[in-house]
Design a protein around this motif. Structure first.
Motif, mmCIF file in Angstrom:
data_model
loop_
_atom_site.group_PDB
_atom_site.id
_atom_site.type_symbol
_atom_site.label_atom_id
_atom_site.label_comp_id
_atom_site.label_asym_id
_atom_site.label_seq_id
_atom_site.Cartn_x
_atom_site.Cartn_y
_atom_site.Cartn_z
ATOM 1 N N GLY A 198 0.774 -1.234 0.000
ATOM 2 C CA GLY A 198 0.000 0.000 0.000
ATOM 3 C C GLY A 198 0.801 1.278 0.000
ATOM 4 N N LEU A 199 2.012 1.250 -0.501
ATOM 5 C CA LEU A 199 2.896 2.416 -0.397
ATOM 6 C C LEU A 199 2.905 3.294 -1.644
ATOM 7 C CD1 LEU A 199 5.998 0.678 1.269
ATOM 8 C CD2 LEU A 199 4.382 2.233 2.379
ATOM 9 N N TRP A 200 2.167 2.928 -2.677
ATOM 10 C CA TRP A 200 2.335 3.644 -3.950
ATOM 11 C C TRP A 200 1.882 5.102 -3.861
ATOM 12 C CZ3 TRP A 200 -1.599 5.504 -7.203
ATOM 13 C CH2 TRP A 200 -2.907 5.167 -6.842
ATOM 14 N N ARG A 201 0.914 5.390 -3.021
ATOM 15 C CA ARG A 201 0.505 6.788 -2.841
ATOM 16 C C ARG A 201 1.457 7.530 -1.907
ATOM 17 N NH1 ARG A 201 -4.698 8.000 -4.561
ATOM 18 N NH2 ARG A 201 -6.024 6.205 -5.061
ATOM 19 N N ARG A 202 1.937 6.836 -0.888
ATOM 20 C CA ARG A 202 2.788 7.465 0.118
ATOM 21 C C ARG A 202 4.192 7.743 -0.414
ATOM 22 N NH1 ARG A 202 2.041 6.973 5.645
ATOM 23 N NH2 ARG A 202 -0.146 6.730 5.058
ATOM 24 N N LEU A 203 4.722 6.878 -1.275
ATOM 25 C CA LEU A 203 6.091 7.020 -1.799
ATOM 26 C C LEU A 203 6.052 7.036 -3.332
ATOM 27 C CD1 LEU A 203 7.836 4.376 0.523
ATOM 28 C CD2 LEU A 203 7.584 6.830 0.939
ATOM 29 N N PRO A 204 5.561 8.097 -3.930
ATOM 30 C CA PRO A 204 5.366 8.099 -5.391
ATOM 31 C C PRO A 204 6.667 7.998 -6.186
ATOM 32 C CG PRO A 204 4.994 10.290 -4.469
ATOM 33 C CD PRO A 204 5.117 9.343 -3.314
ATOM 34 N N LEU A 205 7.737 8.651 -5.722
ATOM 35 C CA LEU A 205 8.985 8.614 -6.479
ATOM 36 C C LEU A 205 9.620 7.228 -6.426
ATOM 37 C CD1 LEU A 205 10.962 10.167 -8.212
ATOM 38 C CD2 LEU A 205 12.130 10.933 -6.135
ATOM 39 N N ALA A 206 9.633 6.615 -5.249
ATOM 40 C CA ALA A 206 10.163 5.262 -5.134
ATOM 41 C C ALA A 206 9.317 4.288 -5.948
ATOM 42 C CB ALA A 206 10.201 4.832 -3.665
ATOM 43 N N TYR A 207 8.010 4.490 -5.943
ATOM 44 C CA TYR A 207 7.115 3.631 -6.727
ATOM 45 C C TYR A 207 7.406 3.771 -8.218
ATOM 46 C CZ TYR A 207 2.744 1.776 -8.660
ATOM 47 O OH TYR A 207 1.822 1.062 -9.374
ATOM 48 N N ALA A 208 7.587 5.013 -8.666
ATOM 49 C CA ALA A 208 7.916 5.237 -10.078
ATOM 50 C C ALA A 208 9.253 4.584 -10.430
ATOM 51 C CB ALA A 208 7.966 6.740 -10.363
ATOM 52 N N GLY A 209 10.212 4.659 -9.508
ATOM 53 C CA GLY A 209 11.495 4.010 -9.750
ATOM 54 C C GLY A 209 11.354 2.504 -9.888
ATOM 55 N N PHE A 210 10.520 1.906 -9.044
ATOM 56 C CA PHE A 210 10.290 0.465 -9.144
ATOM 57 C C PHE A 210 9.564 0.109 -10.436
ATOM 58 C CE2 PHE A 210 11.550 -0.303 -4.785
ATOM 59 C CZ PHE A 210 11.894 -1.645 -4.792
ATOM 60 N N VAL A 211 8.603 0.914 -10.838
ATOM 61 C CA VAL A 211 7.844 0.614 -12.060
ATOM 62 C C VAL A 211 8.740 0.712 -13.287
ATOM 63 C CG1 VAL A 211 5.995 1.429 -13.572
ATOM 64 C CG2 VAL A 211 5.604 1.260 -11.110
ATOM 65 N N VAL A 212 9.508 1.793 -13.388
ATOM 66 C CA VAL A 212 10.380 1.977 -14.563
ATOM 67 C C VAL A 212 11.513 0.955 -14.531
ATOM 68 C CG1 VAL A 212 11.926 3.562 -15.753
ATOM 69 C CG2 VAL A 212 9.801 4.417 -14.746
ATOM 70 N N GLY A 213 12.180 0.813 -13.388
ATOM 71 C CA GLY A 213 13.265 -0.158 -13.288
ATOM 72 C C GLY A 213 12.772 -1.581 -13.450
ATOM 73 N N GLY A 214 11.601 -1.892 -12.881
ATOM 74 C CA GLY A 214 11.033 -3.229 -13.034
ATOM 75 C C GLY A 214 10.635 -3.524 -14.463
ATOM 76 N N ALA A 215 10.119 -2.509 -15.152
ATOM 77 C CA ALA A 215 9.766 -2.702 -16.561
ATOM 78 C C ALA A 215 11.010 -2.992 -17.394
ATOM 79 C CB ALA A 215 9.047 -1.459 -17.083
ATOM 80 N N ALA A 216 12.105 -2.286 -17.105
ATOM 81 C CA ALA A 216 13.355 -2.546 -17.819
ATOM 82 C C ALA A 216 13.904 -3.917 -17.486
ATOM 83 C CB ALA A 216 14.382 -1.464 -17.480
ATOM 84 N N LEU A 217 13.806 -4.319 -16.217
ATOM 85 C CA LEU A 217 14.260 -5.641 -15.807
ATOM 86 C C LEU A 217 13.456 -6.734 -16.502
ATOM 87 C CD1 LEU A 217 15.886 -7.535 -13.946
ATOM 88 C CD2 LEU A 217 14.196 -7.086 -12.162
ATOM 89 N N ALA A 218 12.145 -6.530 -16.607
ATOM 90 C CA ALA A 218 11.274 -7.501 -17.265
ATOM 91 C C ALA A 218 11.295 -7.368 -18.784
ATOM 92 C CB ALA A 218 9.848 -7.338 -16.751
ATOM 93 N N ALA A 219 12.096 -6.433 -19.299
ATOM 94 C CA ALA A 219 12.241 -6.237 -20.748
ATOM 95 C C ALA A 219 10.906 -5.916 -21.411
ATOM 96 C CB ALA A 219 12.889 -7.456 -21.398
ATOM 97 N N LEU A 220 10.177 -4.954 -20.840
ATOM 98 C CA LEU A 220 8.933 -4.509 -21.454
ATOM 99 C C LEU A 220 9.240 -3.994 -22.856
ATOM 100 C CD1 LEU A 220 5.909 -4.218 -20.621
ATOM 101 C CD2 LEU A 220 6.414 -1.798 -20.182
#
Length: 619
Positions: free
Chosen positions: A367-389
């Motif tokens: 439930g942290l995506w609203r509380r930590l938006p920058l860290a969440y964005a980092g996980f989404v972008v970095g995770g997408a690159a890791l998963a080779a979107l």
């Protein structure tokens, strides 16, 4: 190019200033020294890179001084700048600077900040020395330097016993690989008469025929060193425990320095491996097996840093797979892209950990995506690159190139392993993001999360996020004049297109399945893995296939038993047997010296009687 030595002398200067300050520098001043020294090194690297690419030269050699002179053996402190070393120093100083900058925020309020940045600067210095050295002796100096720094930084929180053991484990396991590399250096010097890297690559095909046992042995020994540093099977068990250190340390080890050293070493000495095709294929096979085993292990971790650790092991496996099929350029390209998105993921994880009061168990987050938006964005972008979107991330282009090169080289099995690994990557990446940021907050630490603020916190995440997109894939390492052309280089026909579609579909299917499982079927999945064969499989993956347990029972316990057996020093007792015999005889004879005349007379009479008896019997 005369500024080249500054790239590693500046971090070394930062280390010396911090180490010799003797506590006179406060936390803020120590952070400034640590960050600025690496930042200046990054600026010098950018200046050198611009002039190098603009000049179009294939390589530049610079000899600073002769290290020692023994007969014909005269190793130098010499530097080699070419497309490969330029790429590596760009990653080390560029990504390393962003990690140092983030660390200035992360380490606020921590004890021993001066010591922390002194070790971090020394780490960067050692890695730069490793990749810039023009001979194997200087490379080995840097190689051992990063091993020392990993020990110091993994065990940074040394007052906790488990952290000390984690550092000790990393040091010992990587030293095992270093022993193989050291023996390989002796072998190459004996056979080729030099440790200069350029001369090794020139003389190796002149002295050794393809498949010669000397070439195969040299390649195997080099591979042994690379397996330890890059955490590949079977010397991989240290990497997950290396998460004991501060999160910026994990980012530096996994993204910019230590684990990339093995990939660099094999690429740099590619000429030796080309003469040992069997060993070269073994490199790819080890990479394929490691990426699969690590992918399954990542699926069953609950600590966000351990998920990323096994992810690193898996992605380095992709690089080894590429090396094994002769796609050295693809391996280095993925090394660069991985440096961007893995540093982003680790720093984003660090932001979560600090914001949640050092809570890093996914089972207690959520439930942290609203509380930590920058860290969440980092996980989404970095995770997408890791998963080779597909198309929009840097990881897609580098991973696609590896899969195509494997297929073009005729290694369909390795390519299939890469596809399965991509599917697993999508699954565990989505599980990580959903478990950390979605659902309900599962602990007070998550409910009271405090988002990070400030330039030193946000700037590294934003820059790395941009580099993890397709924009980062525009940066192509200038490797044409350094590494041989790979089988599928420049070929972009129908086969490549079809494979790209298959790879993209594999990633998307994995993400879709992950979204379905971890968003809508999470409770059902948790129940299934709590009993029966699924629970046993979960335990196996959670314990990384039981390698630590196997090593403990097959190696550690027998060794400790042998130590206990030898604790009394049986060998020493055998050597002292003669002394004990002399001492015993002395004690026996000394008892006869009583000083009583009647005993002496009786003894003499008994002796005379015994002699006469012997004479009568013998006569």
């Amino acid at each position: 190019m005369s500024l080249l030595p500054l790239t590693f002398l500046l971090p070394l200067a930062g280390t010396l200033v911090l180490a010799l300050s003797r506590g006179r520098l406060g936390p803020r001043s120590s952070a400034v020294v640590g960050v600025v020294s690496v930042g200046l090194a990054a600026l010098v690297t950018a200046w050198i890179g611009w002039h190098f690419v603009d000049s179009g030269v294939g390589g530049v050699d610079m000899t600073l001084w002769t290290w020692l002179s023994v007969g014909d053996f005269r190793p130098t402190i010499g530097l080699r700048l070419d497309g490969l070393s330029l790429t590596m120093i760009g990653i080390i100083t560029g990504v390393g600077f962003l990690i140092h900058l983030f660390a200035a925020w992360y380490m606020q309020g921590e004890a021993g900040v001066t010591r922390f940045f002194a070790f971090m600067n020394l780490f960067v210095f050692s890695m730069l020395l490793l990749v810039l050295g023009d001979n194997m002796l200087l490379l080995f100096l840097g190689w051992e330097g990063v091993g020392l720094c990993s020990y110091l930084l993994i065990g940074y929180y040394y007052w906790t016993e488990a952290n000390g053991w984690a550092a000790f484990k990393a040091f010992i396991v990587t030293r095992l690989g270093d022993v193989f590399l050291a023996i390989g250096l002796f072998l190459m010097f004996r056979e080729l008469g030099t440790l200069n890297i350029a001369e090794i690559l020139q003389r190796a095909p002149e002295v050794w025929a393809e498949g010669a046992w000397q070439a195969q042995l040299a390649a195997l020994l080099i591979l042994g060193g690379a397996l330890g540093k890059s955490a590949q099977l079977p010397l991989h068990t240290w990497l997950a425990d290396a998460m004991a250190g501060p999160t910026p340390v994990s980012a530096l080890i996994h993204a910019a320095t230590m684990v990339t050293a093995g990939v660099y070493l094999i690429a740099r000495l590619h000429g030796v491996f080309e003469l040992a095709p069997g060993v070269l294929y073994l490199v790819g096979l080890i990479g394929a097996v490691t990426l699969l085993l690590a992918g399954f292990a990542a699926l069953a971790q609950t600590d966000i840093k351990r998920v990323l650790a096994y992810s690193t092991m898996s992605q380095i496996g992709y690089m080894f797979l590429a090396l094994g099929v002769g796609a050295y350029d693809a391996a280095i390209f993925h090394l660069m892209m991985h440096g961007f998105f893995k540093a982003l993921l680790f720093l984003s994880a660090g932001a979560v950990i600090v914001s949640c009061h050092h809570e890093q168990d996914m089972r207690r987050l959520g439930g942290l995506w609203r509380r930590l938006p920058l860290a969440y964005a980092g996980f989404v972008v970095g995770g997408a690159a890791l998963a080779a979107l597909p198309l929009v991330t840097a990881g897609f282009y580098s991973k696609d190139e590896i899969l195509w090169e494997a297929l073009a080289a005729g290694h369909g099995g390795l390519m299939l392993a890469g596809l399965i690994g991509a599917f697993l990557t999508s699954l565990y990446t989505l599980r990580l993001i959903i478990g950390t940021f979605h659902g309900e907050m599962k602990s007070d630490n998550a409910r009271h999360a405090e988002p990070g603020r400030g330039l030193v916190h946000g700037l590294p995440l934003v820059v790395l996020a941009v580099l993890s997109t397709f924009l980062g894939a525009w940066i192509h390492p200038p490797l044409e004049a350094v590494l041989p052309t790979s089988p599928g280089a420049g070929v972009h026909g129908a086969g490549h297109t079809v494979l790209g579609i298959v790879a993209a579909a594999t990633s998307l299917v994995g993400l879709g399945l992950g979204a379905w499982l971890f968003l809508t079927r999470w409770r059902w999945l948790s129940e299934r893995v709590s009993t029966g064969w699924a629970a046993r499989l979960w335990w196996l993956w959670h314990n990384a296939w039981g390698f630590d347990i196997a090593y403990d029972r097959l190696l550690v316990r027998p060794y400790r038993g042998l130590v206990r057996l030898l604790e009394s020093d049986l060998i020493d007792r055998l050597l002292l047997l003669a002394a004990w015999l002399a001492w015993g005889l002395h004690r026996g004879l000394s008892l006869t010296q009583s000083g009583k005349m009647r005993y002496y007379a009786a003894t003499m009479a008994a002796g005379v009687t015994l002699v006469l008896l012997v004479l009568v019997v013998s006569g």
